[in-house]
Design an enzyme around this catalytic site. Structure first.
Site, PDB file in Angstrom:
ATOM      1  N   PHE A 108      44.752  44.114  42.778  1.00 57.91           N
ATOM      2  CA  PHE A 108      45.671  44.667  43.668  1.00 57.91           C
ATOM      3  C   PHE A 108      45.568  44.084  45.077  1.00 57.91           C
ATOM      4  O   PHE A 108      46.452  44.334  45.933  1.00 57.91           O
ATOM      5  CB  PHE A 108      45.279  46.272  44.019  1.00 57.91           C
ATOM      6  CG  PHE A 108      44.316  46.441  44.955  1.00 57.91           C
ATOM      7  CD1 PHE A 108      42.830  46.481  44.788  1.00 57.91           C
ATOM      8  CD2 PHE A 108      44.696  46.845  46.201  1.00 57.91           C
ATOM      9  CE1 PHE A 108      42.276  46.775  45.769  1.00 57.91           C
ATOM     10  CE2 PHE A 108      43.871  47.047  47.109  1.00 57.91           C
ATOM     11  CZ  PHE A 108      42.633  47.183  46.798  1.00 57.91           C
ATOM     12  N   LYS A 109      44.595  43.232  45.382  1.00 58.63           N
ATOM     13  CA  LYS A 109      44.805  42.450  46.428  1.00 58.63           C
ATOM     14  C   LYS A 109      45.838  41.741  46.884  1.00 58.63           C
ATOM     15  O   LYS A 109      45.995  41.352  48.067  1.00 58.63           O
ATOM     16  CB  LYS A 109      43.243  41.495  46.721  1.00 58.63           C
ATOM     17  CG  LYS A 109      41.917  42.162  46.412  1.00 58.63           C
ATOM     18  CD  LYS A 109      41.621  43.185  47.420  1.00 58.63           C
ATOM     19  CE  LYS A 109      40.056  43.622  47.470  1.00 58.63           C
ATOM     20  NZ  LYS A 109      39.762  44.211  46.168  1.00 58.63           N
ATOM     21  N   ASP A 110      46.401  41.157  45.623  1.00 62.27           N
ATOM     22  CA  ASP A 110      47.730  40.324  45.748  1.00 62.27           C
ATOM     23  C   ASP A 110      48.877  41.317  46.501  1.00 62.27           C
ATOM     24  O   ASP A 110      49.746  40.729  47.138  1.00 62.27           O
ATOM     25  CB  ASP A 110      48.376  40.265  44.529  1.00 62.27           C
ATOM     26  CG  ASP A 110      47.490  38.847  43.745  1.00 62.27           C
ATOM     27  OD1 ASP A 110      46.935  38.086  44.519  1.00 62.27           O
ATOM     28  OD2 ASP A 110      47.343  39.026  42.367  1.00 62.27           O
TER      29      ASP A 110
END
Ligand SMILES: *Cc1c(COP(=O)(O)O)cnc(C)c1O
Length: 494
Positions: A108-110
């Site tokens: 989810f960091k993207d």
């Protein structure tokens, strides 16, 4: 909209300045002086991800011109994401998984790091800065790769990532040490994530070092979730998830939902709290921890006590004892009491814990999952529904099961699904009874794909044959020295 510091309310800067600085000089985090309300939320249900992102981000990044902000959003949420929805919502059993892992690095960091470089470049332009920016980042596994991927070969920016040598998954490590781009620098440190994060914070607070860099035409910034350029973009997908439910007729206008977030540095769940404060109908924010259950204890007792061993689990991106972003929540719920925050953070640094009397976190629920429960949840989910979840998401799923048992609350629920199961192949494979003993990670992943009939994401399949380009390793004390070497700036004594 201005931003202030959680530890010094006399600070008042613009959003672009806050993005560049990353963290306040007093050690505090930047927070918006008020959380904007969003009106007529239900009317936004036909919007696509980019349109919604603009509505939300423009409330916070008020010194960006509309067109420039739109441009940033356009470039960030494009075909880098393998799903056109960007954040698809998948109904499995009685819950909805908001899949946040379809970006280039499969976590989810993207969602935020794909836009941060564009925001930062624009911020540099707005503030007429003629220095090169050095992004300095500590990672528990996923931030590092996502930041490297997004900042690689961006001119005017260099990026340095420190990861705990033994605290990340095999795939996470390979993703980082094979990173291309001459402006990238990756270092494994002997220690855990908190060591890496503390080392980075110390460097940020070192004035002599800042001056040395400045003289050499560099300024430091951060890609960690302490940067508001990451926090604000993360608010978007909670709105998007809610509006998808509404659009698909799964909920009625203004119906409240629960949100479950597997939590480490408290960034992702804080973004959900901001969404709630902006007006999104949320009943409970469920904070799910792994065996490093410091947040569970805090939510239930008001005592934040880091005097414990960090446990290495199969959800390494949550192996954290100092959840930085909690400071922001405390600032907001204490009535923006900067002095109170200073005292508590001092207590934490000096005596290893702090206590908050009459802590009122009524919208939050906290619980944790053991390693066994994580395996069981992955197994159960797959056997019953043919749906494969990663260990972080399994922590969240299991905590939600506990929440339901304890409260009998049947409010519709979104679970933030934070990583592709293939990023954590051996744990996921062994949970569904694949024998992983003495097998190489890539073989395990192939078996996993075979057994589940799910295709291996391309970003992982390609990794096996990629050349290792970063072999740096150091102790915490030497982090600054390595940065000096990479940037080719003369060292300073201390
Ligand atoms: C970073 C991360 C988390 C924790 O998110 P925080 O914002 O640090 O709370 C959970 N799951 C995955 C897969 C992550 O990469």
């Amino acid at each position: 909209m201005k931003y202030t510091s959680t530890r010094n309310k006399t600070v008042s800067i613009s959003s672009s300045e806050a993005i560049i600085q990353g963290i306040s000089k007093d050690g505090g985090l930047f927070v918006p002086t008020n959380i904007p309300k969003l009106n007529n939320i239900m009317d936004l249900k036909e919007m696509n991800y980019k349109e919604l992102a603009f509505i939300i981000m423009s409330k916070f990044f008020t010194d960006f011109k509309s067109n420039d902000l739109k441009n940033c959003i356009d470039k960030a949420y494009d075909i880098k994401f393998s799903k056109k929805e960007i954040a698809p919502l998948v109904n499995v059993g009685d819950v909805f998984f908001l899949e946040l892992f379809h970006g280039p690095t499969l976590a989810f960091k993207d969602m935020a790091l794909s836009i941060l470089p564009y925001l930062l470049k624009e911020a540099i332009r707005i503030n007429k800065i003629d220095k090169e920016v050095v992004i300095l980042t500590a990672t528990s596994g996923d931030t590092g790769k996502a930041a490297l991927e997004s900042f690689a070969n961006v001119d005017g920016i260099k990026i340095v990532v420190f990861f705990p040598e033994d605290g990340v998954s095999e795939i996470q490590k390979r993703q980082m040490i094979t990173q291309e781009g001459i402006n990238t620098f990756v270092v494994g440190i002997n220690g855990n994530f908190d060591d890496a994060q503390n080392g980075v914070k110390e460097i940020f607070n070192n004035n002599d070092f800042a001056n040395l860099l400045y003289k050499n035409n560099y300024i430091l910034s951060s890609a960690n979730s302490i940067n508001i350029g990451r926090l604000i973009p993360q608010i978007v997908y909670y709105f998007y998830g809610y509006l998808t439910l509404l659009k698909e007729g799964k909920i009625k206008n203004n119906e409240k939902i629960n949100i479950v977030v597997p939590t480490g540095n408290f960034g992702n769940i804080l973004a959900a709290y901001y969404a709630k404060e902006m007006g999104l109908p949320i009943n409970k924010l469920i904070c799910a921890s792994n065996e490093n259950n410091i947040l569970t204890d805090f939510i239930n007792t008001g005592i934040y006590d880091k005097r414990r061993e960090l446990i290495l689990t199969s959800s390494p991106s949550m192996d954290i004892l100092i959840s930085s972003n909690l400071e922001r929540l405390l600032f907001h719920i204490s009535g923006e009491d900067d002095m109170f925050i200073r005292t508590k953070m001092d207590d934490l640094a000096r005596q290893g814990y702090y206590k908050i009397d009459n802590l009122n976190l009524k919208y939050f629920y906290g619980a944790y999952s053991t390693e066994k429960q994580v395996s069981f949840s992955i197994n159960n989910m797959f056997v019953k529904n043919k749906y494969l979840i990663d260990p972080h998401t399994a922590v969240a799923y299991n905590v939600h099961e506990k929440y339901k048992l304890e409260t009998c609350d049947d409010t519709k629920t979104i679970i933030a699904s934070t990583a592709s199961p293939f990023k954590f192949g051996s744990k996921v494979a062994s949970s569904i009874d694949i024998d992983v003993k003495n097998k190489d990670e890539f073989n395990i992943i192939k078996e996993l794909a075979g057994k589940t009939n799910i295709e291996i994401p391309r970003a992982i399949a390609n990794l096996e044959n990629k050349e290792v380009l970063h072999e740096n390793n150091c102790n915490k004390e030497n982090m600054k020295y390595l940065i000096e070497k990479f940037l080719e700036v003369g060292g300073i004594d201390d």
